[in-house]
Design a protein around this motif. Structure first.
Motif, PDB file in Angstrom:
ATOM      1  N   ALA A 180      -2.402   3.092 -10.425  1.00  0.00           N
ATOM      2  CA  ALA A 180      -3.463   2.840  -9.451  1.00  0.00           C
ATOM      3  C   ALA A 180      -4.145   4.153  -9.072  1.00  0.00           C
ATOM      4  O   ALA A 180      -3.509   5.206  -9.042  1.00  0.00           O
ATOM      5  CB  ALA A 180      -2.897   2.170  -8.210  1.00  0.00           C
ATOM      6  N   ASP A 181      -5.441   4.057  -8.757  1.00  0.00           N
ATOM      7  CA  ASP A 181      -6.178   5.245  -8.355  1.00  0.00           C
ATOM      8  C   ASP A 181      -6.366   5.283  -6.833  1.00  0.00           C
ATOM      9  O   ASP A 181      -5.938   4.383  -6.104  1.00  0.00           O
ATOM     10  CB  ASP A 181      -7.531   5.316  -9.071  1.00  0.00           C
ATOM     11  CG  ASP A 181      -8.431   4.114  -8.772  1.00  0.00           C
ATOM     12  OD1 ASP A 181      -8.106   3.316  -7.867  1.00  0.00           O
ATOM     13  OD2 ASP A 181      -9.453   3.967  -9.467  1.00  0.00           O
ATOM     14  N   TYR A 182      -7.015   6.340  -6.377  1.00  0.00           N
ATOM     15  CA  TYR A 182      -7.207   6.547  -4.940  1.00  0.00           C
ATOM     16  C   TYR A 182      -7.974   5.382  -4.307  1.00  0.00           C
ATOM     17  O   TYR A 182      -7.649   4.931  -3.206  1.00  0.00           O
ATOM     18  CB  TYR A 182      -7.954   7.861  -4.719  1.00  0.00           C
ATOM     19  CG  TYR A 182      -8.001   8.325  -3.287  1.00  0.00           C
ATOM     20  CD1 TYR A 182      -6.988   9.130  -2.769  1.00  0.00           C
ATOM     21  CD2 TYR A 182      -9.062   7.987  -2.450  1.00  0.00           C
ATOM     22  CE1 TYR A 182      -7.034   9.583  -1.460  1.00  0.00           C
ATOM     23  CE2 TYR A 182      -9.110   8.423  -1.141  1.00  0.00           C
ATOM     24  CZ  TYR A 182      -8.095   9.220  -0.644  1.00  0.00           C
ATOM     25  OH  TYR A 182      -8.144   9.646   0.661  1.00  0.00           O
ATOM     26  N   TYR A 185      -5.783   2.459  -3.354  1.00  0.00           N
ATOM     27  CA  TYR A 185      -5.001   2.660  -2.128  1.00  0.00           C
ATOM     28  C   TYR A 185      -5.886   2.611  -0.884  1.00  0.00           C
ATOM     29  O   TYR A 185      -5.435   2.183   0.179  1.00  0.00           O
ATOM     30  CB  TYR A 185      -4.225   3.969  -2.207  1.00  0.00           C
ATOM     31  CG  TYR A 185      -3.099   3.930  -3.213  1.00  0.00           C
ATOM     32  CD1 TYR A 185      -1.999   3.105  -3.014  1.00  0.00           C
ATOM     33  CD2 TYR A 185      -3.142   4.688  -4.374  1.00  0.00           C
ATOM     34  CE1 TYR A 185      -0.969   3.051  -3.929  1.00  0.00           C
ATOM     35  CE2 TYR A 185      -2.114   4.647  -5.297  1.00  0.00           C
ATOM     36  CZ  TYR A 185      -1.033   3.821  -5.073  1.00  0.00           C
ATOM     37  OH  TYR A 185      -0.022   3.761  -5.994  1.00  0.00           O
ATOM     38  N   GLU A 186      -7.125   3.035  -1.011  1.00  0.00           N
ATOM     39  CA  GLU A 186      -8.050   2.874   0.112  1.00  0.00           C
ATOM     40  C   GLU A 186      -8.249   1.397   0.440  1.00  0.00           C
ATOM     41  O   GLU A 186      -8.258   1.004   1.616  1.00  0.00           O
ATOM     42  CB  GLU A 186      -9.399   3.514  -0.222  1.00  0.00           C
ATOM     43  CG  GLU A 186      -9.406   5.024  -0.175  1.00  0.00           C
ATOM     44  CD  GLU A 186     -10.784   5.596  -0.417  1.00  0.00           C
ATOM     45  OE1 GLU A 186     -11.195   6.503   0.340  1.00  0.00           O
ATOM     46  OE2 GLU A 186     -11.464   5.143  -1.373  1.00  0.00           O
ATOM     47  N   LEU A 188      -6.102  -0.975  -0.259  1.00  0.00           N
ATOM     48  CA  LEU A 188      -4.828  -1.448   0.278  1.00  0.00           C
ATOM     49  C   LEU A 188      -4.717  -1.147   1.769  1.00  0.00           C
ATOM     50  O   LEU A 188      -4.347  -2.027   2.564  1.00  0.00           O
ATOM     51  CB  LEU A 188      -3.677  -0.777  -0.484  1.00  0.00           C
ATOM     52  CG  LEU A 188      -2.267  -0.964   0.081  1.00  0.00           C
ATOM     53  CD1 LEU A 188      -1.865  -2.430   0.098  1.00  0.00           C
ATOM     54  CD2 LEU A 188      -1.255  -0.135  -0.714  1.00  0.00           C
ATOM     55  N   VAL A 189      -5.039   0.078   2.181  1.00  0.00           N
ATOM     56  CA  VAL A 189      -4.925   0.456   3.585  1.00  0.00           C
ATOM     57  C   VAL A 189      -5.901  -0.355   4.433  1.00  0.00           C
ATOM     58  O   VAL A 189      -5.538  -0.861   5.512  1.00  0.00           O
ATOM     59  CB  VAL A 189      -5.173   1.970   3.757  1.00  0.00           C
ATOM     60  CG1 VAL A 189      -5.304   2.340   5.236  1.00  0.00           C
ATOM     61  CG2 VAL A 189      -4.037   2.768   3.114  1.00  0.00           C
ATOM     62  N   ALA A 190      -7.132  -0.511   3.953  1.00  0.00           N
ATOM     63  CA  ALA A 190      -8.125  -1.284   4.714  1.00  0.00           C
ATOM     64  C   ALA A 190      -7.691  -2.735   4.858  1.00  0.00           C
ATOM     65  O   ALA A 190      -7.816  -3.333   5.943  1.00  0.00           O
ATOM     66  CB  ALA A 190      -9.481  -1.197   4.020  1.00  0.00           C
ATOM     67  N   TRP A 191      -7.165  -3.310   3.780  1.00  0.00           N
ATOM     68  CA  TRP A 191      -6.706  -4.708   3.814  1.00  0.00           C
ATOM     69  C   TRP A 191      -5.528  -4.841   4.777  1.00  0.00           C
ATOM     70  O   TRP A 191      -5.474  -5.793   5.574  1.00  0.00           O
ATOM     71  CB  TRP A 191      -6.306  -5.148   2.409  1.00  0.00           C
ATOM     72  CG  TRP A 191      -5.821  -6.553   2.309  1.00  0.00           C
ATOM     73  CD1 TRP A 191      -6.553  -7.681   2.091  1.00  0.00           C
ATOM     74  CD2 TRP A 191      -4.451  -6.991   2.434  1.00  0.00           C
ATOM     75  NE1 TRP A 191      -5.744  -8.790   2.061  1.00  0.00           N
ATOM     76  CE2 TRP A 191      -4.451  -8.396   2.276  1.00  0.00           C
ATOM     77  CE3 TRP A 191      -3.248  -6.339   2.660  1.00  0.00           C
ATOM     78  CZ2 TRP A 191      -3.279  -9.153   2.337  1.00  0.00           C
ATOM     79  CZ3 TRP A 191      -2.081  -7.090   2.722  1.00  0.00           C
ATOM     80  CH2 TRP A 191      -2.104  -8.479   2.568  1.00  0.00           C
ATOM     81  N   GLY A 223      -5.010   6.826   7.176  1.00  0.00           N
ATOM     82  CA  GLY A 223      -4.629   5.540   7.756  1.00  0.00           C
ATOM     83  C   GLY A 223      -3.368   4.941   7.179  1.00  0.00           C
ATOM     84  O   GLY A 223      -2.817   3.988   7.746  1.00  0.00           O
ATOM     85  N   ALA A 224      -2.871   5.475   6.058  1.00  0.00           N
ATOM     86  CA  ALA A 224      -1.681   4.893   5.431  1.00  0.00           C
ATOM     87  C   ALA A 224      -0.457   5.002   6.335  1.00  0.00           C
ATOM     88  O   ALA A 224       0.363   4.086   6.398  1.00  0.00           O
ATOM     89  CB  ALA A 224      -1.404   5.571   4.091  1.00  0.00           C
TER      90      ALA A 224
END
Length: 387
Positions: A180-182, A185-186, A188-191, A223-224
């Motif tokens: 997975a790329d950055y 994960y962005e 993922l964190v927003a979701w 935010g993670a």
């Protein structure tokens, strides 16, 4: 739940079944090439072995450790800062007996019976068994080839997302080998923030991205830390699988709750193992590139070799595994795996053992040297198994 019903949750570990088959092949006098279990055959560094030996020679080190040594926590924090650019505090770091143990127990302080956990399909089995042991229900979100085996957050139903307590994520991914790329994960964190879902990320293979830059930490995304934790193991990075040491890192409250739970079920990682981990984290780091190079050479030999004889297996982007679609003429992964064993002595892991979406694939571990892998390719070619 009655005991008999509870036991239906579990089945005999797939590797136990494969071990029984291996013993049968040996009794038949067959050569066995075991590519099922992801146990590195590369050696740990000498300075790590020396630290373990020295610590094992001190009688006081055989007492309960009760907690992580301050110098171990400092070593982890320094390594995460150097490697990922992620700042951590001591209260955000704790050791576990390998990521498998950590994943088996982490749902216990997070979930109540009846809570919902989202897990990928296919997945490493403890990703689903851990939450089920906590009494949680599991919703399986499929990892699809057309989406590069990444979780598609838009495909998760709204009612599932709103009900979910926790989501299990792992990249580079075992078994499907995706990276997975950055941007992933962005998302993922927003979701996770939108639906108030705790993220548990298994980052065991960040050092085994085959091509390009090594993997990243989920915690590096802004935010993670608010939404989750990740596990990072020394098993594959430093060839220390048998020492069983990994770390849970991230959100302070989740780590605090997890630490409280684990204080009731163990007395801490042994001091000699802690000393070995400190030596690995603080010492020379060239082992990481040596491992990457070694696995890349094996991947090229296996995937390229299989393609050359008519089995269309793509190169793995990450981990120490190959996720191979079944050859033409086969539909069931267990049937193919059994035929492969009987005709060649090569042991692989059927994809269906990782979940329904794993059907149609087998997983092969890159745990033999290049000459052995080339020999395995010849055995497959000569067996006639490729129709």
């Amino acid at each position: 739940m009655k005991f008999a019903d509870k036991m239906k949750i579990f089945d005999l570990n797939v590797f136990s079944k494969l071990e029984e088959k291996r013993a049968e092949l040996l009794r038949r006098g067959m050569e066995v090439i075991n590519l099922s279990v992801g146990t590195p055959d590369f050696k740990p560094d000498d300075h790590v072995i020396a630290a373990l030996k020295e610590a094992a020679g001190i009688a006081d080190n055989f007492k309960y450790s009760l907690a992580d040594l301050p110098e171990l926590t400092e070593a982890v924090i320094a390594w995460y800062g150097r490697r990922y650019g992620v700042p951590l505090e001591p209260r955000q770091v704790m050791s576990v007996y390998g990521t498998q143990e950590g994943m088996a127990h982490v749902a216990l302080p997070i979930c109540d019976p009846g809570d919902l956990v989202i897990a990928p399909d296919p997945c490493y089995p403890v990703f689903m068994y851990g939450p089920r042991m906590a009494g949680a229900e599991v919703y399986y979100t499929p990892l699809k080839k057309e989406n590069n085996f990444l979780i598609d957050f838009d495909s998760i139903p709204e009612d599932v997302a709103r009900r979910a307590k926790m989501i299990v994520v792992s990249y580079p991914n075992n078994p499907v080998t995706a990276v997975a790329d950055y941007a992933f994960y962005e998302r993922l964190v927003a979701w996770a923030k939108k639906y108030d879902v705790i993220v548990v990320h298994d980052n065991a293979y960040s050092e085994l991205v085959m091509d390009g830059e090594p993997g990243m930490s989920f915690l590096a995304v802004p935010g993670a830390m608010d939404v989750g934790i990740e596990f990072n193991s020394l098993s594959k990075s430093y060839n220390l699988t048998g020492l069983r040491i990994s770390f849970a890192l991230g959100n302070t409250e989740i780590i605090r709750s997890f630490r409280c739970l684990r204080s009731q079920i163990d007395y801490g990682i042994s001091f000699p193992v802690q000393k070995a981990a400190i030596a690995a984290l603080n010492g020379p780091q060239d082992i990481l590139e040596r491992n990457r190079r070694g696995y890349r050479e094996r991947r090229n030999a296996l995937c390229g070799g299989l393609r050359s004889i008519g089995w269309d297996v793509p190169d793995s982007p990450g981990t120490m595994f190959v996720w191979a679609p079944l050859p033409k003429g086969y539909e069931k992964s267990w049937d193919f795996a059994l035929e492969l064993m009987d005709k060649t002595g090569i042991i692989c892991t059927p994809g269906e053992s990782f979940g329904p979406a794993g059907e149609g694939f087998v997983r092969l571990a890159l745990v033999r040297d290049v000459p052995s892998i080339e020999h395995a390719v010849r055995l497959i070619r000569e067996s006639g198994i490729l129709r």
